[in-house]
Design a protein around this motif. Structure first.
Motif, PDB file in Angstrom:
ATOM      1  N   LEU A 433       0.818  -1.213   0.000  1.00 28.00           N
ATOM      2  CA  LEU A 433       0.000   0.000   0.000  1.00 28.00           C
ATOM      3  C   LEU A 433       0.854   1.268   0.000  1.00 28.00           C
ATOM      4  CD1 LEU A 433      -2.923  -0.966   2.401  1.00 28.00           C
ATOM      5  CD2 LEU A 433      -2.956  -0.773  -0.087  1.00 28.00           C
ATOM      6  N   VAL A 479     -10.606   2.628   6.123  1.00 30.28           N
ATOM      7  CA  VAL A 479      -9.763   3.285   5.123  1.00 30.28           C
ATOM      8  C   VAL A 479     -10.448   4.586   4.731  1.00 30.28           C
ATOM      9  CG1 VAL A 479      -8.741   3.133   2.822  1.00 30.28           C
ATOM     10  CG2 VAL A 479      -8.892   1.085   4.264  1.00 30.28           C
ATOM     11  N   ARG A 481      -9.691   7.602   2.302  1.00 29.01           N
ATOM     12  CA  ARG A 481      -8.765   8.026   1.249  1.00 29.01           C
ATOM     13  C   ARG A 481      -9.284   9.284   0.558  1.00 29.01           C
ATOM     14  NH1 ARG A 481      -9.949   2.580  -2.204  1.00 29.01           N
ATOM     15  NH2 ARG A 481     -11.844   3.222  -3.322  1.00 29.01           N
ATOM     16  N   VAL A 513      -6.423   3.466   8.259  1.00 30.77           N
ATOM     17  CA  VAL A 513      -5.441   3.650   7.190  1.00 30.77           C
ATOM     18  C   VAL A 513      -5.925   4.827   6.347  1.00 30.77           C
ATOM     19  CG1 VAL A 513      -4.382   2.650   5.129  1.00 30.77           C
ATOM     20  CG2 VAL A 513      -4.770   1.220   7.147  1.00 30.77           C
ATOM     21  N   ASP A 515      -4.611   8.435   3.734  1.00 32.29           N
ATOM     22  CA  ASP A 515      -3.606   9.318   3.158  1.00 32.29           C
ATOM     23  C   ASP A 515      -3.734  10.734   3.701  1.00 32.29           C
ATOM     24  OD1 ASP A 515      -5.959   9.858   1.787  1.00 32.29           O
ATOM     25  OD2 ASP A 515      -5.193   9.288  -0.183  1.00 32.29           O
ATOM     26  N   VAL A 531      -0.398   8.075   4.166  1.00 29.60           N
ATOM     27  CA  VAL A 531      -0.031   7.041   3.205  1.00 29.60           C
ATOM     28  C   VAL A 531       0.368   7.698   1.890  1.00 29.60           C
ATOM     29  CG1 VAL A 531      -0.893   5.125   1.820  1.00 29.60           C
ATOM     30  CG2 VAL A 531      -1.508   5.279   4.251  1.00 29.60           C
ATOM     31  N   ILE A 541      -3.532   2.711  -2.354  1.00 31.92           N
ATOM     32  CA  ILE A 541      -4.668   2.884  -1.458  1.00 31.92           C
ATOM     33  C   ILE A 541      -5.944   3.158  -2.253  1.00 31.92           C
ATOM     34  CG2 ILE A 541      -4.250   5.364  -1.138  1.00 31.92           C
ATOM     35  CD1 ILE A 541      -5.199   5.092   1.736  1.00 31.92           C
TER      36      ILE A 541
END
Length: 643
Positions: A433, A479, A481, A513, A515, A531, A541
């Motif tokens: 990732l 997640v 993102r 998780v 970014d 990330v 991702i």
């Protein structure tokens, strides 16, 4: 008191040496530019008469005469003062204090410019938060404009919080031949204990507390002039820059509106005049060298400070011609013990830390263990040992004295030989990732490894709706993102924390998780943040699907989605950041050029000299599929998904 010289820890020495080697060419070029800009005597002597007359037209009395006579050094005051934000409101009277103290030292101070100061605490979860990271670049440019008139021989930088201190420093480093002292405001008095505030926030997330109860708790916590007292980015700024030698010793955590705070502020004016000329001439380019940046990273790690500095320190260093990498942070973290417990990594606030011995004790114990470079230039003179002394008023005069060699509260601050943890708790994770930062100093050991199905979101609002609907009551890797620098300016995602904490308290294995950023407010929830490559440039991702198993192991430093490389590479991109047309309101449309130009998180998320984001295999970032992979530009990505 004399102290024996202690050999620097071999890992600290090795990391410093490799930074210097990596940066040799860029650092030499930067120092050459700074040296070329230096002039003996007041720089304004080079101005034509008309230019100079403009520069002192509004001055009066002895200051005007001194500027005209071309003898006294000129000092620029650059300030982030505004009276809306508690951290900056105390600076209202600083310019008048500084002008007087600079005058007594034989110089002339002028208020050269103001820089914007926005508060993440106010904009959190709002559209304005998407301008927060970019405000650092605006502050840097505003600082450069303030210093651009060739009237100044030194500068006083007034700022405290988040992007403000990094922005001031990036701007000041463009004038690396000028001495610079950072002048802080200090923290507010302690209010509602942070643990109690966090409990009310979590109860509110569960629907067990009313909005009025939540507002009462927040108002009791953030209640007066001064910096917020938790250990987020603002107080991490103060910690880091003092250990880097940019504050007067002991200046960081003296509270505002006190005689000692005023005395320290006035002394900064006198001191910067001394640094501007003669044998004590010490430009900011000389203070901020490779050893100073390593010292700053170590102070951050030893106290469990804000993860934002994995970007800010990289960006500041680049402005000084120095190339930092996340690997430098990670390798230092492995040998730097955690010596402080300050909320969110403990129950104490920054005032408690200061009372327990503060920066003075911290610097002393790290120096004695060989974990800091002592042989550095600072605004107080050569050698970091000076920062083991605390300022006091004695018969109305500012003096420094030695502090106790023991912590006054080992529940908050400990010596190197009796740490809270053997490492700094800031780690890098990497896998299919990409790369990410994780802060485990507040995460219980049993929660540092999570393997669970993914649930993917692109906004905080989507996550909140799913939480309230009970869709996340299970083991889950959340997640979030399209929250990176190019996506939407990389806002902090503090709003996720209470709900994720609730899920953990219900007994589920939970991780985040993203970014995006979590900053110094990241706490007990294991989180792989920042990330990179981010989703907006087609990073891996962007290809995670709901239900994919993700394994996040903060112990071994791995972050993987458990699908094959071929499958991951073949997946279509299903979402995108806001289009140019959609990214508007709250002034966001004015920052489109920055959004397009910004570099990746591991390069400081900077628009200055930003590089095209690429997966760098030399740094150990695996590409999925064949050997190498070029990450598409933001524009290519948005075309691919039809935006």
């Amino acid at each position: 008191m004399s102290h024996p010289t202690v050999a620097v820890h071999p890992v600290v020495a090795e990391v410093t040496d490799r930074i210097a080697a990596r940066s040799a060419e860029t650092r030499a070029a930067y120092l050459a530019r700074s040296a070329a800009a230096y002039e003996e005597g007041p720089v304004r002597r080079g101005l034509a008469c008309s230019n100079l007359a403009h520069g002192f037209a509004a001055m009066e009395g002895v200051d005007k005469q001194a500027l005209r006579q071309l003898r006294a050094p000129g000092v620029a005051i650059v300030s982030s003062y505004n009276d809306m934000l508690s951290a900056h409101q105390p600076m209202q009277d600083y310019p008048s204090w500084l002008k007087k103290s600079v005058r007594t030292a034989g110089g002339v101070a002028q208020f050269a410019g103001g820089v914007p100061a926005m508060c993440d605490g106010i904009t959190q979860g709002r559209p304005g938060m998407e301008l927060s990271l970019f405000s650092r670049e605006v502050i840097a440019m505003a600082t450069a404009i303030a210093l651009s008139h060739d009237m100044f021989d030194a500068t006083l930088l007034l700022g405290v919080c988040d992007k403000i201190v990094p922005g001031l420093l990036i701007g000041a480093l463009s004038f690396g031949h000028l001495p610079a002292i950072l002048v802080p405001a200090g923290p507010m008095n302690s209010g509602l204990p942070n643990k109690d505030k966090a409990a009310v926030r979590q109860r509110y997330a569960e629907g067990l507390a009313t909005r009025e109860e939540l507002l009462d708790a927040e108002a009791a916590s953030y209640h007066s002039a001064g910096t917020c007292t938790f250990y987020g980015t603002a107080n991490s700024n103060q910690m880091v820059v003092e250990v880097m030698g940019l504050h007067l010793p002991g200046a960081s955590f003296v509270q505002p509106n006190t005689p000692l705070r005023q005395a320290l502020t006035e002394e900064a004016g006198r001191r910067v005049v001394a640094l501007s000329r003669g044998e004590e001439y010490t430009p900011v380019s000389q203070v901020l060298d490779e050893k100073a940046f390593v010292n700053g990273i170590i102070a951050l790690l030893a106290t469990g400070g804000s993860t934002n500095h994995t970007m800010h320190l990289v960006a500041i260093a680049a402005a000084a011609g120095i190339q930092l990498s996340w690997d430098d942070f990670s390798d230092l973290s492995a040998v730097v013990p955690l010596l402080a417990r300050v909320y969110p990594n403990g129950s104490a606030d920054i005032n408690h830390f200061h009372a327990a011995g503060g920066i003075q004790f911290l610097v002393g114990t790290l120096l004695d263990a060989g974990l800091l470079h002592e042989d550095v230039h600072t605004v107080a003179g050569f050698g970091l040992r000076r920062y083991t002394q605390e300022p006091i008023l004695s018969d109305g005069e500012l003096v420094w004295r030695d502090v106790p060699t023991r912590s006054l509260d080992e529940e908050v601050l400990r010596p190197v030989w009796r740490p809270f943890a053997s490492d700094g708790g800031l780690r890098m994770v990497a896998g299919n990732l990409g790369r990410a930062v994780t802060k485990v100093s507040a995460v219980a050991p049993e929660h540092r490894v999570v393997e669970a199905p993914a649930r993917v979101f692109t906004t905080q609002e989507e996550f909140t709706a799913a939480f309230r609907a009970g869709e996340l009551d299970r083991d889950v890797v959340v997640v979030v993102r399209q929250q990176g620098p190019q996506a939407n300016g990389m806002p902090e995602l503090h709003g996720l924390t209470p709900a994720l904490g609730v899920l953990m308290d219900r007994g589920f294995r939970v991780a985040l998780v993203t970014d995006g950023r979590m900053s110094g407010a990241s706490g007990k929830v294991p989180a792989a943040i920042q990330v990179t490559p981010e989703a907006a440039v087609g990073g891996p991702i962007a290809r995670i699907r709901d239900g994919d198993l993700i394994r996040f192991d903060a112990r071994t430093g791995t972050l993987d989605v458990l699908v094959t490389d071929d499958e991951l590479a073949a997946r279509a991109l299903t979402d995108a950041p806001p289009s140019e047309a959609a990214w508007h309101g709250t002034g966001r449309e004015l920052f489109g050029a920055m959004r397009r130009a910004v570099g990746p998180a591991d390069q400081g998320a900077s628009v200055f000299g930003a590089l095209t984001p690429e997966l760098d295999l030399a740094r150990g970032v695996p590409a999925f599929g064949q050997g190498t992979m070029t990450v598409p530009s933001y524009a290519l990505h948005t075309q691919e998904v039809g935006q």
